[in-house]
Design a protein around this motif. Structure first.
Motif, mmCIF file in Angstrom:
data_model
loop_
_atom_site.group_PDB
_atom_site.id
_atom_site.type_symbol
_atom_site.label_atom_id
_atom_site.label_comp_id
_atom_site.label_asym_id
_atom_site.label_seq_id
_atom_site.Cartn_x
_atom_site.Cartn_y
_atom_site.Cartn_z
ATOM 1 N N UNK A 112 0.829 -1.209 0.000
ATOM 2 C CA UNK A 112 0.000 0.000 0.000
ATOM 3 C C UNK A 112 0.862 1.258 0.000
ATOM 4 N N UNK A 113 1.875 1.279 0.867
ATOM 5 C CA UNK A 113 2.717 2.479 0.987
ATOM 6 C C UNK A 113 3.450 2.769 -0.315
ATOM 7 N N UNK A 114 3.897 1.705 -0.985
ATOM 8 C CA UNK A 114 4.637 1.900 -2.239
ATOM 9 C C UNK A 114 3.766 2.574 -3.291
ATOM 10 N N UNK A 115 2.464 2.448 -3.157
ATOM 11 C CA UNK A 115 1.539 3.020 -4.137
ATOM 12 C C UNK A 115 0.751 4.184 -3.559
ATOM 13 N N UNK A 116 1.027 4.547 -2.315
ATOM 14 C CA UNK A 116 0.315 5.670 -1.691
ATOM 15 C C UNK A 116 -1.158 5.402 -1.449
ATOM 16 N N UNK A 117 -1.491 4.146 -1.172
ATOM 17 C CA UNK A 117 -2.900 3.775 -0.954
ATOM 18 C C UNK A 117 -3.123 3.523 0.539
ATOM 19 N N UNK A 118 -4.154 4.113 1.136
ATOM 20 C CA UNK A 118 -4.411 3.850 2.556
ATOM 21 C C UNK A 118 -4.973 2.448 2.799
ATOM 22 N N UNK A 119 -4.575 1.869 3.922
ATOM 23 C CA UNK A 119 -5.115 0.564 4.339
ATOM 24 C C UNK A 119 -6.136 0.789 5.446
ATOM 25 N N UNK A 120 -7.340 0.304 5.202
ATOM 26 C CA UNK A 120 -8.391 0.293 6.219
ATOM 27 C C UNK A 120 -8.508 -1.142 6.700
ATOM 28 N N UNK A 121 -8.376 -1.342 8.003
ATOM 29 C CA UNK A 121 -8.477 -2.701 8.542
ATOM 30 C C UNK A 121 -9.856 -2.891 9.158
ATOM 31 N N UNK A 122 -10.597 -3.846 8.608
ATOM 32 C CA UNK A 122 -11.851 -4.255 9.226
ATOM 33 C C UNK A 122 -11.464 -5.213 10.353
ATOM 34 N N UNK A 123 -11.398 -4.648 11.567
ATOM 35 C CA UNK A 123 -10.956 -5.411 12.742
ATOM 36 C C UNK A 123 -12.153 -5.870 13.577
ATOM 37 N N UNK A 124 -13.294 -6.079 12.903
ATOM 38 C CA UNK A 124 -14.505 -6.494 13.609
ATOM 39 C C UNK A 124 -14.312 -7.817 14.347
ATOM 40 N N UNK A 125 -13.358 -8.658 13.873
ATOM 41 C CA UNK A 125 -13.139 -9.960 14.517
ATOM 42 C C UNK A 125 -11.968 -9.956 15.486
ATOM 43 N N UNK A 126 -11.151 -8.905 15.479
ATOM 44 C CA UNK A 126 -9.811 -9.066 16.063
ATOM 45 C C UNK A 126 -9.523 -8.194 17.277
ATOM 46 N N UNK A 127 -10.549 -7.673 17.928
ATOM 47 C CA UNK A 127 -10.297 -6.880 19.138
ATOM 48 C C UNK A 127 -9.583 -7.756 20.169
ATOM 49 N N UNK A 128 -8.374 -7.330 20.561
ATOM 50 C CA UNK A 128 -7.607 -8.103 21.536
ATOM 51 C C UNK A 128 -6.505 -8.944 20.913
#
Ligand SMILES: *Cc1c(COP(=O)(O)O)cnc(C)c1O
Length: 395
Positions: free
Chosen positions: A145-161
């Protein structure tokens, strides 16, 4: 007497949670008040992120995140087909095209190589999903993502903790989104939150949460002026004054829900410990089964175990997944399937022309996927009953 059915997921609400909600109901603020801010502060502190913006649902959180990074008509987002519809829909709401990249065959999360290949000049966000609660390959994904200047949105609905190389899930992308739906790690009925270290994105998401309306003196006038009467020109704006600077939504969460959230988050470690103990039990029970593949765990990350998903070795079985599923349900083991690949949903097929065969790894995973019960309130006897029933039924 038949045993009670065991659901695949269930909230854990104690008397102190009930008391916290009752106290909120007797307070001055039923809607967004000081308890929302207190809940945001508690989650941000826990995960080590600068800003938390609580909203009505996890879906609203994803919508806020996609809007904040500037997704609009003609843009593309890339996500995984093995997710709940909301991960893609957040882009659809803003007029974007949803592209998919296939998953890794072992973790069932986005495959970084496939992701890189799915990016086009129109890609304006990557929406990763920490499927079942194990964080994705974030170093590789952030590098792409960084190499292309694209933001990463993480759907962390499953991963709290959960953690990735010692860092908290929810702190690993430009923006992360949590859900507090009743089946998730902490249950508010409905609720969601975005997390970011970026001041500008946080401010934008706060604006989007409340109709695009602000009373913040520092922002007034910044979107062009304004109200011609006695509101302008004075050193201080009048007390009634506000500006609608963007088109937002009413995505507010309430103090009632946030009071429940504050009470629930105190128990997160206990919930996680119980989820992990049950998952370890399942790993041991099914690890040598000729009919079942247990979830693969990477050693540099921990899993928050929202879901425990078995992958059936269909070729080694006499039954279909459907038969095993129906038989387990009939015995009170309320298995489920996560997820029907999103690209195969009628809406996505019609909008974008996706078809069977487009994402073969995801489709093969789906064909054998079976979610078995996992939630902190399961007793040891419940766990043993799930294990025994699955062992005698899945064959
Ligand atoms: C639960 C969930 C959501 C959305 O959550 P809501 O709070 O129900 O809107 C989004 N993505 C994934 C992967 C989920 O599991």
């Amino acid at each position: 007497m038949a045993d009670q059915p065991i659901p695949y997921a269930r909230q854990s609400i104690d008397d102190d949670d009930v008391a916290a909600v009752a106290q909120a109901l007797r307070g001055d603020w039923l809607t967004q008040g000081p308890t929302v801010a207190a809940f945001e502060t508690a989650v941000a502190a826990r995960l080590g992120v600068k800003h938390a913006v609580a909203v009505a649902t996890g879906t609203a959180a994803l919508h806020c995140a996609c809007e904040a990074v500037g997704i609009g008509p003609g843009d593309e987002i890339v996500t995984t087909p093995i997710t709940f519809a909301a991960s893609g829909n957040a882009g659809l709401y803003l007029g974007a095209t949803v592209r998919f990249a296939d998953i890794r065959p072992d973790t069932y999360c986005l495959d970084p190589a496939k992701l890189a290949a799915a990016i086009t000049p129109k890609t304006k966000a990557i929406v990763t999903v920490d499927f079942t609660g194990q964080p994705c390959d974030m170093d590789e994904i952030n590098r792409i993502a960084d190499a292309r200047g694209i933001p990463v949105i993480v759907d962390a609905a499953h991963s709290l903790g959960a953690t990735y190389k010692g860092r908290a899930a929810g702190s690993l992308g430009r923006i992360s989104a949590l859900s507090f739906h009743a089946v998730k790690h902490i249950a508010l009925g409905e609720g969601g939150m975005t997390l970011t270290d970026d001041d500008g994105l946080a401010a934008r998401m706060r604006l989007f949460r409340t109709h695009g309306i602000t009373r913040d003196a520092a922002r007034l006038g910044s979107a062009g002026v304004v109200e011609p009467a006695d509101a302008v020109g004075a050193a201080e704006p009048p007390a009634w004054y506000y500006e609608m600077q963007e088109l937002g939504f009413n995505y507010r969460i309430t103090d009632i829900q946030s009071a429940l959230g504050l009470s629930q988050i105190k128990k997160l470690d206990r919930f996680l410990a119980r989820r992990r103990a049950i998952a370890a039990h399942y790993d041991e029970a099914f690890g040598n089964s000729p009919h079942i593949v247990v979830p693969h765990q990477e050693t540099d990350r921990t899993n928050a175990w929202h879901l425990y998903v078995l992958k059936l070795r269909l070729h080694a079985m006499k039954k279909s997944r459907r038969q095993a599923f129906d038989e387990l349900r009939a015995q009170g083991i309320e298995v489920n399937v996560h997820y029907i690949p999103l690209h195969l949903q009628p809406y996505y097929r019609q909008a974008f022309g996706y078809k069977r065969g487009d994402f073969p790894v995801a489709e093969a995973f789906y064909a054998g996927a079976l979610t078995i019960p996992l939630f902190p309130g399961m007793s040891d006897a419940d766990v043993e009953r799930v294990i025994a029933t699955v062992q005698k039924t899945v064959r």
